[in-house]
Scaffold this motif. Structure first.
Motif, PDB file in Angstrom:
ATOM      1  N   ASN A  30     -19.625  36.434   2.007  1.00  0.00           N
ATOM      2  CA  ASN A  30     -19.051  36.790   3.310  1.00  0.00           C
ATOM      3  C   ASN A  30     -20.138  37.165   4.308  1.00  0.00           C
ATOM      4  O   ASN A  30     -20.052  36.805   5.487  1.00  0.00           O
ATOM      5  CB  ASN A  30     -18.053  37.934   3.156  1.00  0.00           C
ATOM      6  N   ILE A  33     -21.754  33.998   5.576  1.00  0.00           N
ATOM      7  CA  ILE A  33     -20.873  33.299   6.520  1.00  0.00           C
ATOM      8  C   ILE A  33     -20.906  33.994   7.879  1.00  0.00           C
ATOM      9  O   ILE A  33     -21.008  33.345   8.929  1.00  0.00           O
ATOM     10  CB  ILE A  33     -19.435  33.215   5.967  1.00  0.00           C
ATOM     11  N   GLN A  34     -20.840  35.319   7.885  1.00  0.00           N
ATOM     12  CA  GLN A  34     -20.874  36.076   9.144  1.00  0.00           C
ATOM     13  C   GLN A  34     -22.211  35.901   9.848  1.00  0.00           C
ATOM     14  O   GLN A  34     -22.269  35.779  11.074  1.00  0.00           O
ATOM     15  CB  GLN A  34     -20.604  37.558   8.875  1.00  0.00           C
ATOM     16  N   SER A  36     -24.193  33.308   9.662  1.00  0.00           N
ATOM     17  CA  SER A  36     -24.221  31.955  10.215  1.00  0.00           C
ATOM     18  C   SER A  36     -23.408  31.868  11.505  1.00  0.00           C
ATOM     19  O   SER A  36     -23.833  31.243  12.479  1.00  0.00           O
ATOM     20  CB  SER A  36     -23.691  30.968   9.177  1.00  0.00           C
ATOM     21  N   SER A  37     -22.249  32.510  11.503  1.00  0.00           N
ATOM     22  CA  SER A  37     -21.411  32.515  12.705  1.00  0.00           C
ATOM     23  C   SER A  37     -22.109  33.230  13.851  1.00  0.00           C
ATOM     24  O   SER A  37     -22.066  32.780  14.998  1.00  0.00           O
ATOM     25  CB  SER A  37     -20.074  33.203  12.421  1.00  0.00           C
ATOM     26  N   GLY A  38     -22.776  34.333  13.555  1.00  0.00           N
ATOM     27  CA  GLY A  38     -23.505  35.065  14.580  1.00  0.00           C
ATOM     28  C   GLY A  38     -24.662  34.262  15.147  1.00  0.00           C
ATOM     29  O   GLY A  38     -24.915  34.282  16.354  1.00  0.00           O
ATOM     30  N   THR A  40     -24.836  30.974  15.313  1.00  0.00           N
ATOM     31  CA  THR A  40     -24.241  29.917  16.138  1.00  0.00           C
ATOM     32  C   THR A  40     -23.803  30.480  17.491  1.00  0.00           C
ATOM     33  O   THR A  40     -24.065  29.876  18.543  1.00  0.00           O
ATOM     34  CB  THR A  40     -23.040  29.296  15.416  1.00  0.00           C
ATOM     35  N   LEU A  41     -23.167  31.631  17.471  1.00  0.00           N
ATOM     36  CA  LEU A  41     -22.715  32.253  18.723  1.00  0.00           C
ATOM     37  C   LEU A  41     -23.904  32.624  19.601  1.00  0.00           C
ATOM     38  O   LEU A  41     -23.879  32.397  20.816  1.00  0.00           O
ATOM     39  CB  LEU A  41     -21.874  33.491  18.421  1.00  0.00           C
TER      40      LEU A  41
END
Length: 68
Positions: A30, A33-34, A36-38, A40-41
């Motif tokens: 988790n 994943i978080q 990676s999302s951060g 990208t953002l």
């Protein structure tokens, strides 16, 4: 009547250790994943700021050229 189960303490400890290992892996996944999302953002926000800064420079250049 509450159902009860008798378990060998060594077996119970082994199961608890396996569950703790699984929980650690889930938390690690988790967090990846978080992260990676951060990332990208952050990249998308950086692109937006770059675009806005470019437009600001273009407008300032146009104003200066119309004055001169």
């Amino acid at each position: 009547m509450i159902p009860a189960a008798a378990v060998d303490p060594a077996e119970f400890s082994a199961v608890q250790k396996r569950l703790d290992d699984i929980e650690g892996k889930v938390e690690f996944t988790n967090s990846e994943i978080q992260q990676s999302s951060g990332r990208t953002l952050g990249r998308e926000v950086g692109i937006l700021y770059g675009f806005l800064f470019g437009v600001l420079i273009y407008v300032a250049y146009s104003i200066i050229m119309s004055i001169v």
